[in-house]
Design an enzyme around this catalytic site. Structure first.
Site, mmCIF file in Angstrom:
data_model
loop_
_atom_site.group_PDB
_atom_site.id
_atom_site.type_symbol
_atom_site.label_atom_id
_atom_site.label_comp_id
_atom_site.label_asym_id
_atom_site.label_seq_id
_atom_site.Cartn_x
_atom_site.Cartn_y
_atom_site.Cartn_z
ATOM 1 C CB CYS A 137 -26.170 4.446 7.462
ATOM 2 S SG CYS A 137 -25.015 5.214 8.502
ATOM 3 N NE ARG B 275 -23.117 11.017 9.091
ATOM 4 C CZ ARG B 275 -22.598 11.912 9.678
ATOM 5 N NH1 ARG B 275 -22.970 13.066 9.479
ATOM 6 N NH2 ARG B 275 -21.562 11.960 10.242
ATOM 7 C CG LEU B 276 -27.204 6.070 13.634
ATOM 8 C CD1 LEU B 276 -28.479 6.738 14.141
ATOM 9 C CD2 LEU B 276 -27.287 4.321 13.861
ATOM 10 C CG ASN C 171 -24.965 0.308 6.858
ATOM 11 O OD1 ASN C 171 -24.834 0.704 8.086
ATOM 12 N ND2 ASN C 171 -25.304 -0.928 6.624
ATOM 13 N N GLY C 172 -21.826 1.377 7.810
ATOM 14 C CA GLY C 172 -20.984 0.271 8.514
ATOM 15 C C GLY C 172 -19.782 1.148 9.138
ATOM 16 C CD GLU C 173 -16.563 0.239 13.943
ATOM 17 O OE1 GLU C 173 -15.490 0.649 14.595
ATOM 18 O OE2 GLU C 173 -17.428 -0.459 14.216
ATOM 19 C CG ASP D 125 -15.930 5.027 9.626
ATOM 20 O OD1 ASP D 125 -16.651 5.602 9.299
ATOM 21 O OD2 ASP D 125 -15.995 3.428 9.969
#
Length: 206
Positions: A2, A48-49, A73-75, A98
């Site tokens: 993102c 956003r992706l 952005n990320g996980e 998440d």
């Protein structure tokens, strides 16, 4: 992947915000969102992706009381367990994203929330009541987060070109940053543009 952007210290025209979003569109073609606090001169933006929570995970994310605002952005690894522990403490989640666990970890632990985070991420979190903007990054620096200070203002983005798109940061070539032999020390990386730095892996700026 993102795209995130943040500015504190001055207002940003709508046309400049649009330019920033266009520059980050390829990082997040599935959605966009903007938050502004005019009185505190804070702007957050996100492209956003969609991977997790396709329906309700649009950003910026807000805490239940609206005091905390987040773009990420990320996980976040093991977020289901973290979410369950936070729900047991009484926190109520609005999404299945998440990223939302970051908000309630911050509410529980303040800046010590980083001790409870594992993953690959970069985020900007704004605490309205404290007028505090926190820029955080994962321990290995997997997700990028660049910033520049211009006078009393700070501007952050996932990519340098988004900093320039804001109109606040002027692109000026840094000749020293073009020599790869000068970039062998990861703690002292020079970028090809003057005045551009990165939020270091693991720490945060507040």
């Amino acid at each position: 992947m993102c795209g995130i952007f943040g500015l504190v210290g001055q207002k940003l025209a709508n046309s400049a915000i649009e330019d920033v979003l266009l520059n980050l569109h390829h990082r997040g073609p599935d959605g966009r969102g903007v938050f502004t606090d005019a009185s505190a001169q804070v702007t957050l933006a996100h492209t956003r992706l969609t991977i997790i929570d396709l329906v309700t995970g649009a950003q910026p994310l807000h805490s239940e009381d609206g005091n905390i605002v987040l773009v990420c952005n990320g996980e976040i690894y093991d977020f289901e367990r973290i979410r369950s522990s936070l729900e047991a403490k009484g926190h109520r989640f609005a999404t299945k994203s998440d990223s939302e666990v970051i908000i309630y970890l911050y509410e529980e632990f303040g800046l010590d929330c980083f001790e409870h985070l594992r993953g690959e991420f970069a985020f900007l979190l704004y605490d309205k009541s404290k007028r505090l903007l926190v820029a955080g990054r994962d321990r290995f620096g997997i997700k990028p987060l660049y910033f520049s200070q211009v006078g009393n203002s700070f501007v952050f983005a996932s990519e340098m070109k988004a900093l320039f798109a804001s109109g606040i940061v002027e692109p000026q070539i840094n000749i020293a940053g073009l020599d790869p032999l000068l970039n062998l020390d990861p703690a002292d990386v020079q970028f090809p543009f003057l005045g551009i730095e990165q939020v270091p892996p693991a720490p945060f700026l507040a």
